[in-house]
Design a protein around this motif. Sequence first.
Motif, mmCIF file in Angstrom:
data_model
loop_
_atom_site.group_PDB
_atom_site.id
_atom_site.type_symbol
_atom_site.label_atom_id
_atom_site.label_comp_id
_atom_site.label_asym_id
_atom_site.label_seq_id
_atom_site.Cartn_x
_atom_site.Cartn_y
_atom_site.Cartn_z
ATOM 1 N N ALA A 184 -6.737 7.005 1.796
ATOM 2 C CA ALA A 184 -6.470 5.905 2.093
ATOM 3 C C ALA A 184 -6.774 5.079 1.419
ATOM 4 C CB ALA A 184 -6.160 6.119 4.141
ATOM 5 N N PHE A 185 -8.474 5.509 1.620
ATOM 6 C CA PHE A 185 -8.941 4.162 1.317
ATOM 7 C C PHE A 185 -9.295 4.088 -0.204
ATOM 8 C CE2 PHE A 185 -11.692 5.508 5.335
ATOM 9 C CZ PHE A 185 -11.043 4.495 5.853
ATOM 10 N N LEU A 186 -8.775 5.155 -1.186
ATOM 11 C CA LEU A 186 -9.404 4.959 -2.729
ATOM 12 C C LEU A 186 -8.368 4.464 -2.905
ATOM 13 C CD1 LEU A 186 -11.572 7.026 -4.271
ATOM 14 C CD2 LEU A 186 -11.775 4.873 -4.591
ATOM 15 N N GLY A 187 -6.731 4.895 -2.201
ATOM 16 C CA GLY A 187 -5.512 4.788 -2.516
ATOM 17 C C GLY A 187 -4.601 3.153 -2.765
ATOM 18 N N LEU A 188 -5.788 2.604 -1.054
ATOM 19 C CA LEU A 188 -4.992 0.627 -0.765
ATOM 20 C C LEU A 188 -5.966 0.563 -2.138
ATOM 21 C CD1 LEU A 188 -3.665 -0.860 0.335
ATOM 22 C CD2 LEU A 188 -5.408 -0.770 1.582
ATOM 23 N N ALA A 189 -7.187 0.445 -2.827
ATOM 24 C CA ALA A 189 -7.736 0.019 -3.820
ATOM 25 C C ALA A 189 -7.547 -0.161 -4.601
ATOM 26 C CB ALA A 189 -9.176 0.565 -3.562
ATOM 27 N N ARG A 190 -6.732 1.251 -5.349
ATOM 28 C CA ARG A 190 -6.057 1.469 -6.424
ATOM 29 C C ARG A 190 -4.800 0.653 -7.088
ATOM 30 N NH1 ARG A 190 -5.568 1.074 -11.073
ATOM 31 N NH2 ARG A 190 -4.663 2.491 -12.188
ATOM 32 N N ILE A 191 -3.953 0.446 -5.714
ATOM 33 C CA ILE A 191 -3.062 -0.515 -5.727
ATOM 34 C C ILE A 191 -3.277 -1.871 -6.268
ATOM 35 C CG2 ILE A 191 -0.842 -1.593 -4.260
ATOM 36 C CD1 ILE A 191 -1.072 1.580 -3.187
#
Length: 215
Positions: A184-191
């Motif tokens: 969740a945390f890395l996914g949003l940061a990647r987007i």
Amino acid sequence: MIRLGAGPADRVVAVGAHCDDIAIGAGGTLLTVCRARPGVRVDALVLSGGGGEREQEERDALTAFCPGADLRVTVLKLPDGRMPAHWEEAKAAVEELRERTEPDLVLSPRTDDAHQDHRGLAKLMTTAFRDHLVLRYEIVKWDGDLGRPSAYQPLTPEVAEEKVRLLQEHYPSQRHRPWYDREAFLGLARIRGIECHARYAEAFDVAKLTLNLGG
């Protein structure tokens, strides 16, 4: 993509309605600022969680997220989910915070956050810190209230990874939550990184910004 520097941030204010809000929303930005400017003053105010396990988690976490900073943390005991009913206490805490610091940067929740505690604190910040750069962070949750941010702080892969590691390490009380995980945390940061031509980023809303393009 236009990149405008906000100038040196020697004094930072970071506020959250709950313990872990600041770290989730702006932990990577704090790591970036504090590493770039050793000795930066960081005043952190959290409205709930005081007096127990959550407060100790928050103090340990913010110490890790603000390496080398002159860190001052206040954690109050307002009941979780009841911030609107405790408006006067929250307002007094924000006003006291304003009286003791003149920040270059303010990190705050968003005024359109779906959680009433986040939203209420954000509205208080706009009245207390009228002439400051206020970046309003986002927190992913089941409400589906993520918007279209207007400001980005790129994060190096190392900082993004460290943010996730510190979140897992310092908030054991939250590990059981289905949304509280690395993806969740890395996914949003990647987007958000894609949106600003970086690998990772944290994103913010900006209510008002005064430019000095001729300076």
